[in-house]
Design an enzyme around this catalytic site. Structure first.
Site, mmCIF file in Angstrom:
data_model
loop_
_atom_site.group_PDB
_atom_site.id
_atom_site.type_symbol
_atom_site.label_atom_id
_atom_site.label_comp_id
_atom_site.label_asym_id
_atom_site.label_seq_id
_atom_site.Cartn_x
_atom_site.Cartn_y
_atom_site.Cartn_z
ATOM 1 N N HIS A 1 0.848 -1.194 0.000
ATOM 2 C CA HIS A 1 0.000 0.000 0.000
ATOM 3 C C HIS A 1 0.883 1.244 0.000
ATOM 4 O O HIS A 1 1.568 1.527 0.984
ATOM 5 C CB HIS A 1 -0.896 -0.024 1.242
ATOM 6 C CG HIS A 1 -1.797 1.161 1.346
ATOM 7 N ND1 HIS A 1 -2.953 1.279 0.623
ATOM 8 C CD2 HIS A 1 -1.707 2.292 2.084
ATOM 9 C CE1 HIS A 1 -3.544 2.421 0.920
ATOM 10 N NE2 HIS A 1 -2.802 3.053 1.804
ATOM 11 N N ASP B 1 -1.069 -9.569 -0.397
ATOM 12 C CA ASP B 1 -0.194 -8.642 -1.118
ATOM 13 C C ASP B 1 -1.034 -7.839 -2.112
ATOM 14 O O ASP B 1 -0.921 -8.015 -3.322
ATOM 15 C CB ASP B 1 0.921 -9.413 -1.829
ATOM 16 C CG ASP B 1 1.935 -8.470 -2.463
ATOM 17 O OD1 ASP B 1 1.985 -7.288 -2.057
ATOM 18 O OD2 ASP B 1 2.665 -8.907 -3.378
ATOM 19 N N GLU C 1 1.209 -2.424 4.163
ATOM 20 C CA GLU C 1 1.739 -1.086 3.907
ATOM 21 C C GLU C 1 3.271 -1.118 4.012
ATOM 22 O O GLU C 1 3.850 -2.093 4.495
ATOM 23 C CB GLU C 1 1.146 -0.084 4.918
ATOM 24 C CG GLU C 1 1.385 1.364 4.523
ATOM 25 C CD GLU C 1 0.384 2.355 5.114
ATOM 26 O OE1 GLU C 1 -0.592 1.907 5.752
ATOM 27 O OE2 GLU C 1 0.576 3.563 4.927
HETATM 28 O O1 9MR Z 1 1.824 1.374 12.578
HETATM 29 C C1 9MR Z 1 0.608 1.901 13.071
HETATM 30 C C2 9MR Z 1 -0.115 0.832 13.847
HETATM 31 O O2 9MR Z 1 0.635 0.482 14.988
HETATM 32 C C3 9MR Z 1 -1.503 1.327 14.239
HETATM 33 O O3 9MR Z 1 -2.206 0.279 14.839
HETATM 34 C C4 9MR Z 1 -2.234 1.833 13.008
HETATM 35 C C5 9MR Z 1 -3.611 2.370 13.303
HETATM 36 O O4 9MR Z 1 -3.568 3.513 14.086
HETATM 37 O O5 9MR Z 1 -1.485 2.863 12.387
HETATM 38 C C6 9MR Z 1 -0.231 2.429 11.936
HETATM 39 O O6 9MR Z 1 0.432 3.510 11.391
HETATM 40 C C7 9MR Z 1 -0.038 4.043 10.166
HETATM 41 C C8 9MR Z 1 -0.274 5.520 10.410
HETATM 42 O O7 9MR Z 1 -1.351 5.697 11.278
HETATM 43 C C9 9MR Z 1 -0.494 6.309 9.121
HETATM 44 N N1 9MR Z 1 0.571 6.037 8.192
HETATM 45 C C10 9MR Z 1 0.718 4.628 7.892
HETATM 46 C C11 9MR Z 1 1.069 3.858 9.135
HETATM 47 C C12 9MR Z 1 1.373 2.397 8.839
HETATM 48 O O8 9MR Z 1 0.263 1.653 8.524
#
Ligand code: 9MR
Length: 848
Positions: free
Chosen positions: A666, A714, A723
């Site tokens: 992503h 994927d 991501e």
């Molecule tokens: O890595 C983060 C994860 O621990 C959280 O559970 C999640 C939901 O809040 O967010 C992840 O971080 C994302 C961020 O909020 C926005 N950019 C992408 C990050 C990776 O997925």
């Protein structure tokens, strides 16, 4: 043109769905005139691709020279969909030259939310295509769109028998997991552990065979039954071929009638490449600078968010309404992940890990400083005499400094939590094309302490290269820490998640510990030492089964207190705590038949689980650096197997590494899956990995009820499992760097000398130290150099009894007594300056 339907299809259309509504039973077909028997109505097209009926099909000439798939479209609107209903889209299509187009069912208007976006590969011969999906949302304004743009040459598109019917049996997603023998698809170190896992019904040992690329049988043995693995629900057995040491490419392992994908033995070169790829990855994530295609071939792009239209940031960014009345220039830094947000909290842990990978070269016997020196990565600062990994970390540090509330403002010294778009944008989107307004979000104690920690850490590491920058960092770190003490409980809101992630955290006691630890290690000051020893985290277990993360950073502080020399009174206990934790993680890894060094208490894999696995391996690696015990090194090397293919999905989670690697992560930038003109993520990109909570529509549609290891797909739209992110590639970089340093595994070459180092005079600013070098080997040492690096701000001016030079952080002394027989020693006096901070002895000396 209406053709006679095959019996089975006809029967399926007649089936009244059990769960579908009456409306679908009556009118399952959602497409009007899908056969073009009554002309072209109600089909429409973009002006550059006029359609007409030719031999009963709709055909259109698609012009040359468009860029995106959606630059030429043929579609039908007013498609109704019911949420939760399953549909089947079928059509027949051809292209005068082979071309891959997009077949979408989506909203007809912005934000054009897609229910499916498929990529049929068209040929001159008409082919039938069919796709089943379950609608996530209901609408009466849907659209079937064939996006046919993006071709350099003109071609003819023909379409027939388009059908979209409700009441289809819901699709059952069965991942393609390839052969049942699961190995590290990149390879094994020649003198390292070599294990594989086989999925089998068998419960008694099975024979295994190891073969060369040419098919020659080179080793064999029997597997060990391991029962049902709870992380996958599979019955599995393990094969151990560690005793085989010969180097080779393209070997395979066969068990139970199945053969693994090929792998190498003697794979250190791959890890060396991975170290550089994983670290150079940060350059392509940079904001505020054009990415030079000559440096990152295939990834060149315009600078993002430099205030050039249509961008609305980041050079003069206002706060969210009501948050502040000033604007800040917060250019630079890295895009966090697949989005264009920049978050200080996540920037903190990522920067810490890059800096830590570098600091490890000063304290760990197996580290190779030359491999993390200047000109080792692909970035524009290559050749500036500063280690590239520090240059890259600085890109983020400069951004984090810009996020600090200026003096004179309320909350001065605190740090804004994040800057990102006002609203979420779609994919793909080049950063330079992002039209959204950017906003600063309120300062938070967590962000403030992230700056305090990493700026303090950076201050000691940048001192030998750029003392002025080091001083700026140290001042900012002190100011931030003081501001956090004054405002210890300003938390980022869990509700502030529109246009960007929240990175919320309502417990910052761990961030306080980490920041105090870094400030103490850099300054040696009592106030910070007392904050470290008074923190509840100092004696608590900071090594959770879930690992450490952006949200839990006490571990970062503990690891540095264990490895960076200091006068901490209970440093021995601190070091032992790392070793004890590593033993636990090693036991976890050994107990799991896929060798996963991660067993969350909940039994559920977290968002970004791959980074949790790697962070646990960082702890194991640090135990190796502290003890030199081979078990820990082997645990790290073997722990990489899971990430590189030894898993239930037979998936390497690192792009470009292994036969079956993730490549549709992503991301708005490398969105090849959505637009073939865009690249896939660069080689060395880590996917977040299995997430039991499947928190995005694609994952919830495909993976409901998944066992932890199967909670991954994927697919570019599965942001909760697939991501890319800076905090994930940072830990991959750290561990890849460690493994690359291990050569082909096996014991570390013993140092031929021992060094006794002590300060004999310290006048506060100027010091004299004494180093006695003894030849502990059986050979005469001749014309050798003594090398070390200070972890503090010390700088060597001259030596007595030797010639001393300091280049960057590296001190090199050529003793005047150039021959040392076994057992002989020579003592050198070192005169140096210590402009600030403690005058601690270096942790590591080498003679060569
Ligand atoms: O890595 C983060 C994860 O621990 C959280 O559970 C999640 C939901 O809040 O967010 C992840 O971080 C994302 C961020 O909020 C926005 N950019 C992408 C990050 C990776 O997925």
């Amino acid at each position: 043109m209406q053709r006679k339907l095959p019996l089975a299809v006809a029967a399926a259309l007649l089936v009244v769905p059990l769960t579908g509504s009456a409306a679908f039973a009556d009118a399952p077909e959602q497409i009007v005139n899908g056969t073009f028997d009554s002309g072209t109505d109600p089909w429409w097209w973009t002006g550059n691709a006029p359609g007409s009926v030719v031999d009963g099909r709709l055909c259109a000439t698609i012009p040359a020279g468009t860029t995106n798939p959606w630059d030429a479209i043929i579609g039908q609107n007013q498609i109704s969909l019911q949420a939760g209903e399953s549909y089947r889209l079928t059509f027949s299509a051809s292209a005068s030259v082979p071309v891959t187009v997009r077949a979408n069912v989506q909203l007809a208007d912005p934000p054009y939310t897609q229910e499916i976006s498929e990529a049929p590969a068209l040929t001159p011969q008409a082919q039938d295509f069919g796709y089943t999906f379950t609608a996530a949302a209901g609408t009466t304004a849907g659209q079937v769109a064939f996006q046919v743009g993006g071709s350099a040459t003109a071609w003819t598109f023909c379409l027939d028998n388009v059908s979209l019917t409700g009441g289809a049996p819901p699709p059952v997603y069965v991942p393609d997991t390839g052969p049942r023998v699961r190995a590290n698809q990149v390879g094994y170190l020649a003198d390292g552990p070599k294990r594989a896992t086989v999925v089998t019904e068998a419960t008694t040992p099975l024979p295994w065979q190891l073969r060369t690329a040419g098919g020659a049988l080179v080793a064999g043995g029997t597997t060990t039954p391991r029962g049902v693995d709870p992380t996958s629900g599979q019955n599995v057995q393990t094969a151990d071929f560690s005793a085989y040491h010969s180097q080779g490419n393209g070997l395979t392992l066969s068990v139970d009638g199945e053969t693994s994908v090929p792998f190498d033995i003697g794979a250190n070169a791959s890890y060396e490449k991975l170290r550089a790829d994983a670290l150079s990855w940060f350059y392509t994530q940079r904001s505020g600078i054009a990415i030079d295609n000559a440096i990152a071939p295939g990834y060149g792009r315009a600078a993002g968010h430099l205030g050039v239209a249509p961008n609305q940031g980041d050079t003069d960014v206002p706060c969210q309404p009501g948050v502040c009345d000033y604007r800040l220039d917060v250019r630079g830094g890295w895009y966090d992940a697949g989005d264009h947000g920049k978050y200080v909290v996540n920037g903190g842990i990522a920067t810490y890990q890059l800096l830590s990978a570098f600091e490890r070269t000063k304290v760990a016997a197996s580290a190779r400083p030359d491999r993390l020196a200047d000109a080792t990565l692909r970035l524009p600062e290559r050749g500036n005499r500063v280690p590239d990994v520090l240059d890259e970390a600085r890109w983020e540090l400069e951004f984090m400094l810009r996020m600090q509330v200026p003096a004179g403002q309320p909350l001065a010294g605190m740090v804004h939590h994040k800057v990102h778009d006002q609203n979420w944008t779609g994919l793909p989107l080049d950063p330079a094309a992002d039209p959204q307004p950017r906003e600063l979000h309120p300062p938070s104690t967590a962000a403030t302490l992230n700056l305090a920690a990493t700026a303090a850490q950076g201050a000691r590491l940048f001192q030998p290269y750029d003392p002025a920058f080091a001083a700026r960092l140290l001042t900012a770190a002190r100011t931030a820490y003081a501001a956090a003490l004054a405002h210890p409980a300003i938390y980022a809101s869990t509700a502030d998640g529109n246009g960007g992630g929240t990175y919320d955290d309502a417990d910052v006691t761990d961030e306080f510990y980490w920041a105090a630890a870094e400030l103490y290690l850099s300054t040696g000051e009592r106030q910070y030492r007392d904050a470290v020893t008074a923190s509840p985290w100092h004696t608590a277990d900071v090594f959770k089964p879930e690992g450490f993360s952006w949200q839990f950073t006490a571990t970062a502080g503990r690891l540095d207190l264990a490895t960076v020399p200091s006068g901490l009174p209970d440093r021995t206990r601190v070091r032992q705590s790392v070793v004890d934790a590593a033993r636990k993680y090693l036991a976890t890894e050994r107990a799991n038949p896929y060798g996963i060094a991660y067993a969350p208490t909940s039994g559920k894999f977290d968002w970004g689980s791959n980074s949790a696995v790697l962070n646990n391996l960082v702890v194991v690696a640090t135990a190796y650096d502290l003890t030199g015990a081979a078990d820990y090194r082997d645990g790290v090397v073997g722990g990489m197997d899971y990430l590189l293919g030894r898993n239930a999905l037979n998936q390497s989670y690192v792009t470009g590494y292994g036969e079956r690697s993730s490549h549709n992560q992503h991301t708005r930038i490398y969105a090849h899956q959505l637009n073939p003109a865009l690249p896939n993520p660069p080689s060395g990109s880590l996917a977040g990995g299995p997430n039991s909570s499947i928190q995005d529509p694609v994952a919830s549609k495909l993976l409901a009820g998944c066992a932890p290891q199967f909670c991954y797909v994927d697919d570019i739209n599965s942001w909760s499992t697939n991501e890319i992110a800076i905090n994930w590639n940072s830990t991959l970089s750290w561990v890849a760097s460690f493994v690359a340093d291990q050569s082909e595994g096996g014991p570390l070459r013993a140092s031929p000398c021992s060094v006794q180092y002590g300060t004999v005079l310290d006048l506060g600013g100027v010091f004299i130290a004494q180093a006695t070098v003894r030849n502990t080997s059986r050979q005469t040492l001749s014309d050798f150099r003594l090398r070390y690096a200070y972890t503090g701000a010390q700088h060597v001016e001259l030596a007595v009894n030797g010639t001393a030079t300091q280049t960057g952080a590296t001190v090199e002394i050529k003793p005047w007594q150039s021959r040392l027989r076994p057992g002989d020693s020579t003592t050198i006096l070192i005169v140096g300056k210590v402009p600030w901070g403690p005058n601690t002895a270096p942790a590591l000396f080498t003679c060569a």
